[in-house]
Design a protein around this motif. Structure first.
Motif, PDB file in Angstrom:
ATOM      1  N   GLY A  46       6.967 -10.277   5.316  1.00 45.25           N
ATOM      2  CA  GLY A  46       5.987  -9.192   5.266  1.00 45.25           C
ATOM      3  C   GLY A  46       6.596  -7.987   4.591  1.00 45.25           C
ATOM      4  O   GLY A  46       7.806  -7.922   4.385  1.00 45.25           O
ATOM      5  N   GLU A  47       5.718  -7.042   4.235  1.00 44.69           N
ATOM      6  CA  GLU A  47       6.228  -5.822   3.600  1.00 44.69           C
ATOM      7  C   GLU A  47       7.013  -4.979   4.604  1.00 44.69           C
ATOM      8  O   GLU A  47       6.930  -5.203   5.807  1.00 44.69           O
ATOM      9  CB  GLU A  47       5.053  -4.970   3.106  1.00 44.69           C
ATOM     10  N   SER A  48       7.679  -3.951   4.102  1.00 46.74           N
ATOM     11  CA  SER A  48       8.334  -2.996   4.998  1.00 46.74           C
ATOM     12  C   SER A  48       7.254  -2.367   5.880  1.00 46.74           C
ATOM     13  O   SER A  48       6.178  -2.040   5.409  1.00 46.74           O
ATOM     14  CB  SER A  48       9.006  -1.884   4.196  1.00 46.74           C
ATOM     15  N   GLY A  49       7.568  -2.228   7.159  1.00 44.92           N
ATOM     16  CA  GLY A  49       6.617  -1.589   8.060  1.00 44.92           C
ATOM     17  C   GLY A  49       5.681  -2.576   8.727  1.00 44.92           C
ATOM     18  O   GLY A  49       4.792  -2.187   9.482  1.00 44.92           O
ATOM     19  N   SER A  50       5.870  -3.892   8.468  1.00 43.79           N
ATOM     20  CA  SER A  50       4.953  -4.842   9.074  1.00 43.79           C
ATOM     21  C   SER A  50       5.400  -5.263  10.471  1.00 43.79           C
ATOM     22  O   SER A  50       4.674  -5.933  11.173  1.00 43.79           O
ATOM     23  CB  SER A  50       4.798  -6.068   8.174  1.00 43.79           C
TER      24      SER A  50
END
Lengths: 321, 331
Positions: B42-46
């Motif tokens: 997942g992206e950063s912050g997921s």
């Protein structure tokens, strides 16, 4: 390591020459000379001129400087004109240096013990009541002028709760070293404690914020992931890293011994080098002033050297191969 | 050994921000078998690393609330005291971090840092030195004596990551959590480190939770993949299913945005927008749909079933959007 130290020592030689010229010029810039004020106002100007000539004070400053440096190299710092008239400066300093040294060392040890323990306590309890109290206390000691604080300590521990002597060093030349050592401790402790409480605040604040910074570092997370308890992480990992920038300052604290002593010795009636400096200044006692300032210059250079050695010792990244 | 090594059920993590709890992970279900490599993408912050921190119990307990159930070898981890967690960290679970330079204590010799991982759980151990040297050579470092006397700054990035792996392996854990283990490394070193992790995993039959946003790493290493978005799972599948038949629009976008999949000269696809802030996460919806520009409002705002929908055996996807999308088959 040894090569680094040797190189640093060699650099100190030109630094020392520069410092000595500056000190000598500054002393010369002071208005008046030792004979003003020490003689009867009705003295014959010719007499004063004769005395100035005898002391070599009528020569241009560079000639005086060369003469002075030549003597200093031979260990002759001159003779006092005012403070202890007729005594050699070496003898005066030799007598006064021990009380200042013992007070300075006690003060330095107390400073680090107090600031490290306070900073650890505050950082371990960030934003809790104990942390707040320590911050307020240290802000307070940094806000109050030092001399006010000295008088408060004096009144508190000499008059209200008389556990410390009001003046003197407890050193008697006729007694043995050990007797003097222990009797001096009682006299040196109060001024040393006062200096320590006062110089704790900046180290406390610096160390506390360093500890909090280091706590958020990745290597702390690694140590926790190994299963190391948080109190051991503080002891084994965080404290040493947080102490790095402060460790290099320890060397400079020997420079501060003389500076810190000036106020404290005057207020506490503790006749060491600091009190001597004040006496010599007001009497324009050139030989004593220049000798003390030279001593301070040497201490500053040694302090820098010590700091470099300490930082190379504690931080493997600083060591030069 | 049969059965689940790690089983996380309905795990939610809330951070306290300005006195209010905000949800960073919402009802996560994930399980790892012995010897299995599960990738979390997942992206950063997921919320990938947040989940890893919950398994390690490394959240600040004053500011974080972890609910649900995380079981490791059938032992419940949520609700353990700090001391109980200390005894299990580094023993049952080892963790490899992203940046091996900042993750090692700059003032401590490599050998001492590895030895600490052993002695902290076994104070009487007499063979610490031998074990440390064995660990160092196990992670492919040849010059064992010299490296154990060196400091982290004297080693290269790849060597440092090998040391981190040695620390994680010190007590032969059943589960290894690797949080972006190759992100901070050169491309040539990445492959070596991945091979090393894979080799060790096969030798020890350990389970691995691999956190990454590099789909190339996933394809090479993982058995199953869990795709996370905004604190929720959006798709869960075996690696081949996910790469060949991605269902959720977010998974499709991630695959399209993977630079290694793009032919030279083609423009690299970038997913428009960013992961929403914690306070903007409404977990009853399919949050990714907000970043699909051509969907109408009703579809974006539609409430979505909390349970993942089954596509085929072992392949689950969140929401209904995947049924309405017509994807071009060639990515």
């Amino acid at each position: 390591m040894w090569r680094t130290i040797l190189r640093r020592v060699l650099i100190m030689i030109p630094q020392l020459i520069l410092v000595s010229i500056l000190i000598f010029m500054l002393a010369q810039l002071m208005p008046g000379d030792p004979f003003y004020g020490s003689l009867n106002p009705n003295s014959d100007p010719a007499t004063i001129a004769r005395m100035r000539h005898a002391a070599g004070l009528d020569l241009p400053w560079y000639q005086q400087y060369v003469k002075w440096v030549g003597n200093v190299i031979h260990g002759d710092l001159g003779t006092s004109y005012v403070v202890n008239k007729g005594w050699t400066v070496t003898r005066i300093i030799g007598q006064r240096i021990w009380p200042t040294l013992s007070m300075g060392i006690i003060a330095a040890v107390l400073t680090y013990v107090l600031s490290i323990s306070q900073a650890l306590l505050a950082a371990r309890n960030e934003n809790k009541i104990i942390d707040r109290i320590l911050i307020v206390w240290n802000t307070m000691t940094s806000a109050v002028p030092s001399f006010v604080f000295y008088f408060v300590m004096m009144v508190l521990f000499v008059y209200i709760i008389p556990i410390f002597p009001s003046s003197g060093t407890g050193i008697d030349d006729t007694q043995s070293f050990t007797t003097n050592f222990f009797s001096n401790l009682r006299y040196a402790f109060l001024p040393a404690l006062t200096i320590a409480v006062f110089s704790t605040n900046s180290i406390f604040q610096y160390l506390r914020s360093n500890l909090l910074d280091q706590q958020a570092q990745d290597y702390v997370r690694t140590a926790r992931a190994k299963g190391v308890q948080i109190k051991d992480v503080f002891r084994k990992h965080i404290l040493r890293n947080a102490f790095l920038p402060i460790a290099s300052g320890i060397g400079y604290s020997i420079t501060g011994i003389l500076g810190g002593a000036i106020f404290a010795e005057t207020v506490f009636g503790y006749p060491g080098l600091g009190a001597l400096f004040v006496q010599a200044l007001s009497g324009r006692d050139y030989t004593v002033i220049t000798a003390l300032m030279l001593l301070q210059g040497v201490l500053a250079l040694l302090g820098g050297l010590l700091s470099d050695i300490i930082s190379a010792w504690v931080d493997p990244r600083v060591r030069v191969k | 050994m049969d059965g689940k090594l790690l089983e996380a059920k309905n795990v939610s993590v809330d951070f306290r921000i300005d006195g209010q709890y905000q949800t960073a992970i919402h009802k996560l279900n994930i399980s790892i078998k012995h010897g299995e490599v599960v990738a979390l993408v997942g992206e950063s912050g997921s919320g990938k690393s947040t989940f890893a921190m919950s398994v390690m119990g490394l959240h600040n307990s004053d500011q974080t609330r972890v609910t649900g159930s995380i079981k490791l070898n059938d032992n419940e981890l949520i609700g353990l005291s700090e001391r109980q967690f200390d005894a299990y960290r580094g023993v049952s679970v080892g963790m490899i971090f992203q940046d091996p330079l900042s993750s090692l204590n700059p003032l401590m010799k490599i050998g001492d840092q590895i030895a600490e991982a052993i002695t902290v759980h076994d104070k009487q151990s007499k063979k610490v030195k031998q074990r440390v040297q064995k660990l160092i050579s196990d992670v492919g470092i040849v010059d064992v004596q010299r490296v154990s006397q060196q400091y982290p700054h004297e080693l290269s990035g790849g060597m440092r990551q090998r040391v981190m792996i040695a620390i994680a392996l010190a007590n032969e854990p059943d589960l290894i959590i690797a949080d972006e283990p190759t992100t901070a490394l050169d491309a040539t070193i990445q492959a070596q480190i991945l091979d090393l992790i894979k080799e060790i995993q096969q030798k020890k039959n350990a389970g691995i939770l691999l956190i990454t946003h590099d789909l190339g790493v996933v394809a090479e290493m993982a058995d199953t993949v869990t795709v996370m978005y905004a604190g929720q799972i959006v798709e869960q599948a075996r690696v081949s299913d996910l790469f060949n038949h991605p269902k959720h629009p977010y998974t499709r976008s991630l695959l399209r945005a993977d630079p290694s999949e793009v032919n030279s000269g083609d423009e690299l696809y970038a997913i428009p927008g960013t992961v929403p802030a914690l306070k903007d996460m409404d977990h009853s919806k399919d949050l990714f749909l907000k970043r699909v520009p051509w969907l109408d409002k009703a579809e974006v705002e539609a409430t979505v079933d909390e349970k993942l929908q089954k596509v085929s055996d072992g392949h689950y996807v969140r929401g209904n959007a995947w049924q309405n999308f017509e994807f071009l088959e060639d990515l």
